[in-house]
Design an enzyme around this catalytic site. Structure first.
Site, PDB file in Angstrom:
ATOM      1  CB  CYS A 103     -50.212  -8.864   3.040  1.00 19.18           C
ATOM      2  SG  CYS A 103     -50.873  -8.989   1.371  1.00 19.18           S
ATOM      3  CB  CYS A 144     -54.320  -7.918   3.167  1.00 18.33           C
ATOM      4  SG  CYS A 144     -53.362  -7.780   1.674  1.00 18.33           S
TER       5      CYS A 144
END
Length: 342
Positions: free
Chosen positions: A90, A182
């Site tokens: 991410c 995330c």
């Protein structure tokens, strides 16, 4: 300034504004169908912070990019029996990939986030708060991006950040730290795999291949794990057993009462997709393959594709091995193989 709705990015924005910088708050919207997605609440919190600081606020929807670059590839790796790191991916593909590029295209001079890390002259260093240090998750970030990135709270410890949030009167000063994956909210990797990989029960094997118990699905386990599976009643339960192997195709895991085979003293690790931040500098360094794991003495081979760890460890394929020299994060790579040796 990437405003997540959390206290770290809010304090970062306040510090930048106090320095006299021209700050624009940007909220990254990511929503994956079927997941709890905290985006709606986070967006409100981020907007309240921007209004309090009297800075412009904009939103960028990177849902498709996240699904394509992070979510689906991670699910695919888990199904193969590997252990990818979605948070690292991410940072590489979204926060310091698509988001960074979006900001630059809008005329930004630099990008800032609330990470507990430090960047100086394009190099990456640990955050001052060792309990919060996030450099492990940033090893894959391009040096080009690091040269134009600020981590305003990276030189601070968390209690000081909380104190500043109150001092600045930030509306989210008492908001607890986010948990889970995330952008996916309060959900664990196991929860995600239960939904996406449809794991089925399978056999637990001993070192000789005999069936001694049952597990909930091979994709749910990682090497070195010692919980989450059951042994048959006639199998001695006095000793802990560690996962030393797994076969995703056969849906089996292999366990042993010996954490490592006798006589094994080192681990030779092969890497792919390596990213080196600044000069790699082969030779003595330190390494970790889990977040906040104690650093291990290591030796980086010439070419940067092999690392020897001076301790025996079962390292999951697909996980990140991150290298350090002192406070500096050298970068790292994705583990393709880890061989125990004397």
């Amino acid at each position: 300034m990437g405003l997540s709705g959390g206290v770290d990015s809010a304090v970062s924005a306040a510090l930048l504004k106090r320095e006299g910088r021209d700050v624009t708050g940007v909220f990254i919207k990511i929503q994956i169908p079927g997941y709890p997605c905290p985006a709606a609440r986070d967006r409100i919190e981020a907007m309240r912070v921007a209004a309090h600081l009297n800075i412009p606020f904009i939103e960028v929807d990177l849902s498709k990019e996240y699904e394509r670059e992070v979510f689906l590839p991670s699910i695919g790796e888990f199904k193969k029996g590997n252990t990818p790191n979605p948070d690292t991916l991410c940072n590489e593909k979204i926060k310091f990939g698509a988001f960074y590029d979006f900001c630059m295209s809008r005329g930004a001079d630099v990008v800032a986030t609330g990470h507990y890390a430090q960047a100086r002259e394009g190099l990456l260093y640990m955050g001052a708060d060792k309990n919060k240090d996030q450099s492990y998750f940033l090893w894959a970030v391009r040096q080009e991006a690091l040269r134009r990135t600020l981590f305003p709270v990276g030189s601070m410890e968390k209690p000081a950040v909380r104190s500043l949030a109150k001092k600045f009167g930030l509306p989210n000063a008492r908001r607890p730290d986010s948990q889970g994956l995330c952008f996916l909210g309060d959900i664990s990797i196991e929860d995600m795999l239960e939904r996406e990989a449809a794991p089925e029960p399978g056999s637990v094997l001993d070192e000789h291949g005999a069936v001694i118990g049952e597990h909930r699905g091979a994709a749910l386990y990682t090497l070195g794990q010692r919980h989450g599976f059951s042994l048959y009643h006639d199998v001695p339960h006095e000793e802990a057993r560690y996962v030393i192997g797994k076969d995703a195709k056969k849906n089996t895991i292999t366990v042993s009462a010996e954490k490592f085979p006798q006589g094994m003293r080192k681990t030779i690790v092969a890497l792919e997709h390596a990213n080196w931040i600044g000069e790699r500098g082969e030779g003595a360094c330190e390494a970790r393959y889990r977040y906040r794991q104690a650093l291990m003495p290591a030796m980086l081979a010439e070419g940067g594709k092999e690392v020897t760890i001076d301790e025996p460890h079962y390292m999951p394929q697909g996980q990140s091995l991150v290298l350090y020299r002192g406070e500096r994060c050298l970068g790292g790579g994705v583990i393709t193989n880890a061989t125990l040796t004397a």
